[in-house]
Design an enzyme around this catalytic site. Structure first.
Site, PDB file in Angstrom:
ATOM      1  N   PHE A 150     -17.590 -10.074  -7.551  1.00 60.13           N
ATOM      2  CA  PHE A 150     -17.225 -10.726  -6.324  1.00 60.13           C
ATOM      3  C   PHE A 150     -18.424 -11.737  -6.190  1.00 60.13           C
ATOM      4  CE2 PHE A 150     -13.684  -8.768  -3.937  1.00 60.13           C
ATOM      5  CZ  PHE A 150     -12.954  -8.049  -4.981  1.00 60.13           C
ATOM      6  N   LEU A 151     -18.990 -12.391  -7.134  1.00 59.80           N
ATOM      7  CA  LEU A 151     -19.711 -13.558  -7.056  1.00 59.80           C
ATOM      8  C   LEU A 151     -19.151 -14.970  -7.514  1.00 59.80           C
ATOM      9  CD1 LEU A 151     -23.381 -12.141  -7.817  1.00 59.80           C
ATOM     10  CD2 LEU A 151     -22.447 -13.155  -5.721  1.00 59.80           C
ATOM     11  N   ARG A 201       0.578 -14.249   1.465  1.00 56.99           N
ATOM     12  CA  ARG A 201       0.006 -13.991   2.559  1.00 56.99           C
ATOM     13  C   ARG A 201      -1.465 -14.760   2.836  1.00 56.99           C
ATOM     14  NH1 ARG A 201       1.466  -7.908   3.995  1.00 56.99           N
ATOM     15  NH2 ARG A 201       0.831  -7.701   2.044  1.00 56.99           N
ATOM     16  N   CYS A 243      -5.600  -8.882   3.386  1.00 56.89           N
ATOM     17  CA  CYS A 243      -6.596  -8.049   3.891  1.00 56.89           C
ATOM     18  C   CYS A 243      -7.904  -8.583   4.473  1.00 56.89           C
ATOM     19  CB  CYS A 243      -6.799  -6.728   2.693  1.00 56.89           C
ATOM     20  SG  CYS A 243      -5.590  -5.973   2.617  1.00 56.89           S
ATOM     21  N   VAL A 250       0.813  -1.286   0.047  1.00 53.41           N
ATOM     22  CA  VAL A 250       0.162  -0.028  -0.224  1.00 53.41           C
ATOM     23  C   VAL A 250       1.141   1.350  -0.125  1.00 53.41           C
ATOM     24  CG1 VAL A 250      -1.780   1.358   1.282  1.00 53.41           C
ATOM     25  CG2 VAL A 250      -1.671  -1.100   1.318  1.00 53.41           C
ATOM     26  N   LYS A 283     -13.637   1.147   6.114  1.00 54.08           N
ATOM     27  CA  LYS A 283     -12.871   0.201   5.514  1.00 54.08           C
ATOM     28  C   LYS A 283     -13.083  -1.302   6.001  1.00 54.08           C
ATOM     29  CE  LYS A 283      -8.832  -1.641   4.241  1.00 54.08           C
ATOM     30  NZ  LYS A 283      -8.570  -1.815   2.858  1.00 54.08           N
ATOM     31  N   PHE A 300      -8.545   1.290  -0.566  1.00 57.73           N
ATOM     32  CA  PHE A 300      -9.274   0.203  -1.220  1.00 57.73           C
ATOM     33  C   PHE A 300      -8.611  -0.334  -2.401  1.00 57.73           C
ATOM     34  CE2 PHE A 300     -12.547   1.313   1.869  1.00 57.73           C
ATOM     35  CZ  PHE A 300     -12.517   2.807   1.845  1.00 57.73           C
ATOM     36  N   LYS A 334      15.419  -3.114   1.482  1.00 53.75           N
ATOM     37  CA  LYS A 334      14.342  -2.437   0.396  1.00 53.75           C
ATOM     38  C   LYS A 334      14.547  -1.036   0.049  1.00 53.75           C
ATOM     39  CE  LYS A 334       9.959  -4.569   1.707  1.00 53.75           C
ATOM     40  NZ  LYS A 334       8.489  -4.284   2.253  1.00 53.75           N
ATOM     41  N   THR A 352      -4.729  -0.024   7.681  1.00 52.28           N
ATOM     42  CA  THR A 352      -6.059  -0.402   8.442  1.00 52.28           C
ATOM     43  C   THR A 352      -5.753  -0.705   9.933  1.00 52.28           C
ATOM     44  OG1 THR A 352      -6.506  -1.388   6.014  1.00 52.28           O
ATOM     45  CG2 THR A 352      -7.915  -1.915   8.087  1.00 52.28           C
TER      46      THR A 352
END
Ligand code: UDX
Ligand code: UDX
Length: 461
Positions: A280-281, A358, A291, A11, A235, A171, A35, A122
Site C-alpha cells: 500500500f505504498l 463504484r 470501501c 461480500v 474495521k 477485510f 440476482k 460495515t
C-alpha cells in the site's frame, strides 16, 4: 453448521460461497429476484476470481442455495449474516436503511430457536446494540400480528429474544476476496455473549486451522475477541489507516515530482523498514472503490458527531481527491488545450481483477475531461466486454487497445490490469496523433514505453 447470508453482493456472496465450501450448509438470501435467478442458474452476478467455480461445486453438493424468501433463510440458519450494502449518504455518514430493513425482517421471522446474528456489513460504531433494538422491534411487530389474529404468542414466541449479535467485520479486497477469505490475517469477533463467540469460533475453525489456506503450515489464524464497538472500530481504523498510507505516499510523490526524486525508489527504500512495510505504498491517481471512500468518510462523520476534529483523516481524503486533478494538470501541461483533444483511458474499474466501478477514479477524471471539452475513449478488459455504462455516458468504449489508440492525443493508464504490460506500444504509438502516455499507477516499464516511441509521464517518477 446451518448458515444464512442476507445480501449477496461482493461480500455476502463470497462469504456464503466460501462457508459452504468449507463444509457448512448455506442459504443465501437477496431481495433482488434477478440476482437470485442468475445464481440459481450457476452464474455469479459479480466478477471475483475463483468464485463461480466454488459456487457451482457447492450448489451441486447441495451445500449452497439461493432464495429471496427471508423467512426461509432465517428459519434455516443458526448463524445469520447481515451483508447488505451500507453506502455513503451525501453527508458522508453510512446509509444503514438496508441493515435496518434486514434486522427488522429477521425479528419478524424468529421462532424462538437461538440465533447468532452477525454484522458483516460495515456499520457505524455502536450499531451492534442498535441492530439488537431493531430486531426486538421486529419481534414485537410479529407478536402484535399474532395477538391481533387472536393467537396468543406461544411460550417459544414469548422467549423469541433468544439471539445474540456479533460484529464480524470483513477485510476482503475485491479481486482477491476468495483468496482473502481462505487466507485471513486475522478474524475479528465482537460480542458480549460467550455462547455466540463459541459458535462463531466453531464456524470458522477450518479457516483458523488453515485447512483451505495457500500455506497450511503457517501458524493458526489469530482470532481477536473483543466488544462490539471495538470490533466495529477495527474495521474503520484498518481501512482508514490503509487509505491514509496511500495518501501519504501520494503526497510524497507530488513532492518528488518537484524535486526530481523517484517515488517508486522512495517507496522501496522506506518499505524495507519492517515498521512501515512495502504494501500500500504505490503512488498514483489515488484510492476509490466501495470501501475506502465510504469507510473513511463514515469515520470522519462519527468523529464529528462526537465533537472531535479528525484532521488527519480529512487530510487523507483531501490529498486523495486532489490526485485526480494532478493527473489532469499533467495532461494540460503536455497538451496545453484539452478542448477538442481525444484522450484514451487504459482501464476504468477502481482496481484490476474486479468489475466494480463504484467510486472509480476514472469516473472523476472523465467528468473533468468532459467539462474541459475533451473527447474521451476507453478500453477496460472487463467493462469493454460487460457493456457496463454507469457514469460512462459520452465515453466511447473500445473493444481493443488499437482502436483505443487510433487518433488519440494522449493515453492515460488509470487501472493497472496485468495485460497492459504486454501491449504492442510501438504499434499503438504509430496510431496516435501524439504518443504521450500518463501512467497513473507507475505500472509500466518506462524504458520499454519510451523505446516504443512514447513520451512517458508517471506520478512522482
Ligand atoms: C456491503 C457493504 O456495502 C459493505 O460496507 C460491507 O462491508 C459489506 O457489504 P457489498 O457486498 O459491496 O458491501 O454490497 P453490495 O454489493 O451493495 O451488495 C448488497 C446486496 O444486498 C445486494 O445484492 C442487494 O440486492 C442486497 N440487499 C440489499 C438485500 O438483499 N436486501 C436489502 O434490503 C438491501
Ligand atoms: C479494501 C481493503 O483492502 C479491504 O481490507 C476491505 O475489506 C475493503 O476495502 P478494496 O477496496 O477491495 O479493499 O481494494 P484495495 O486493494 O484495498 O484498494 C483500495 C484502493 O486503493 C484502490 O482504488 C487501489 O487502486 C488503491 N491503492 C491500493 C493505491 O492507490 N495504492 C496502493 O498501494 C494500494
Amino acid at each position: 453448521m446451518k448458515v444464512c447470508v442476507i445480501g449477496t453482493g461482493y461480500v455476502g456472496l463470497v462469504t456464503g460461497v466460501c462457508l459452504s465450501h468449507i463444509g457448512h450448509d448455506v442459504i443465501c438470501v437477496d431481495n433482488n429476484e434477478e440476482k437470485i435467478k442468475l445464481m440459481q442458474s450457476g452464474q455469479s452476478p459479480i466478477y471475483e476470481p475463483g468464485l463461480t467455480e466454488l459456487m457451482k461445486s457447492s450448489s451441486q453438493a447441495g451445500k449452497l442455495k439461493f432464495t429471496s424468501d427471508l423467512a426461509q433463510g432465517v428459519t434455516h440458519g443458526e448463524i445469520l449474516f447481515i451483508a447488505v450494502g451500507t453506502p455513503s449518504l451525501p453527508t458522508g455518514e453510512s446509509d444503514t436503511r438496508y441493515v435496518e430493513a434486514v434486522a427488522r425482517g429477521i425479528g419478524n421471522h424468529l421462532n424462538g430457536d437461538y440465533k447468532v446474528v452477525v454484522n458483516k456489513s460495515t456499520v457505524p460504531i455502536g450499531s451492534g446494540d442498535w441492530v439488537r433494538m431493531i430486531m426486538l422491534e421486529g419481534i414485537a411487530e410479529q407478536q402484535k400480528v399474532l395477538v391481533g389474529a387472536g393467537n396468543l404468542p406461544s411460550k417459544a414466541q414469548e422467549t423469541q429474544a433468544n439471539f445474540d449479535v456479533v460484529s464480524n467485520p470483513e477485510f476482503l479486497r475485491e479481486g482477491s476476496a476468495v483468496h482473502d477469505t481462505f487466507n485471513p490475517d486475522r478474524i475479528v469477533l465482537g460480542s458480549h455473549s460467550q455462547k455466540a463467540i463459541l459458535m462463531m469460533k466453531k464456524l470458522y475453525e477450518p479457516l483458523v486451522n488453515r485447512e483451505f489456506a495457500q500455506d497450511s503450515s503457517l501458524p493458526k489464524v489469530p482470532v481477536v475477541v473483543t466488544d462490539l464497538s471495538s470490533a466495529e472500530m477495527i474495521k474503520y481504523a484498518a481501512n482508514s489507516f490503509l487509505a491514509t498510507k496511500i495518501s501519504f505516499i501520494n503526497e510524497v510523490a507530488n513532492i518528488c515530482d518537484r524535486v526530481g526524486a523517484d517515488v517508486t525508489q522512495v517507496a522501496k527504500g522506506i518499505g524495507l523498514d519492517s515498521r512501515i512495510g512495502s504494501k500500500f505504498l504505490n503512488a498514483g491517481i489515488g484510492w476509490g472503490g466501495s470501501c475506502f471512500p465510504k469507510d473513511v468518510s463514515a469515520l470522519v462523520h462519527t468523529a464529528d458527531d462526537y465533537g472531535y476534529e479528525p484532521e488527519l483523516l480529512k487530510a487523507a481524503v483531501n490529498v486523495n481527491m486532489r490526485q485526480r486533478l494532478i493527473v489532469l494538470e499533467k495532461l494540460q501541461h503536455e497538451l496545453k488545450i484539452l478542448k477538442g483533444k481525444t484522450i484514451g483511458l487504459l482501464g476504468l474499474t477502481f482496481k484490476p481483477d474486479t468489475d466494480d466501478m463504484r467510486d472509480a477514479p476514472s469516473l472523476q477524471l472523465i467528468r473533468q475531461l468532459d467539462r474541459l471539452g475533451a473527447k474521451v475513449k476507453a478500453y477496460d478488459p472487463i467493462v469493454s466486454q460487460s457493456g457496463a455504462s454507469h457514469g460512462l455516458s459520452g465515453v466511447i468504449i473500445e473493444s481493443d487497445v488499437a482502436m483505443l489508440a487510433d487518433g488519440c492525443d494522449a493515453l492515460v493508464l488509470v487501472t493497472e490490469w496485468k495485460e497492459f504490460l504486454e501491449l504492442d506500444y510501438s504499434k499503438m504509438a504509430k496510431l496516435m496523433v501524439n504518443p504521450v502516455i500518463i501512467d497513473c499507477r507507475n505500472f509500466l516499464d518506462n524504458q520499454v514505453v519510451k523505446q516504443a516511441g512514447f513520451q512517458y509521464l508517471g506520478v512522482g517518477c
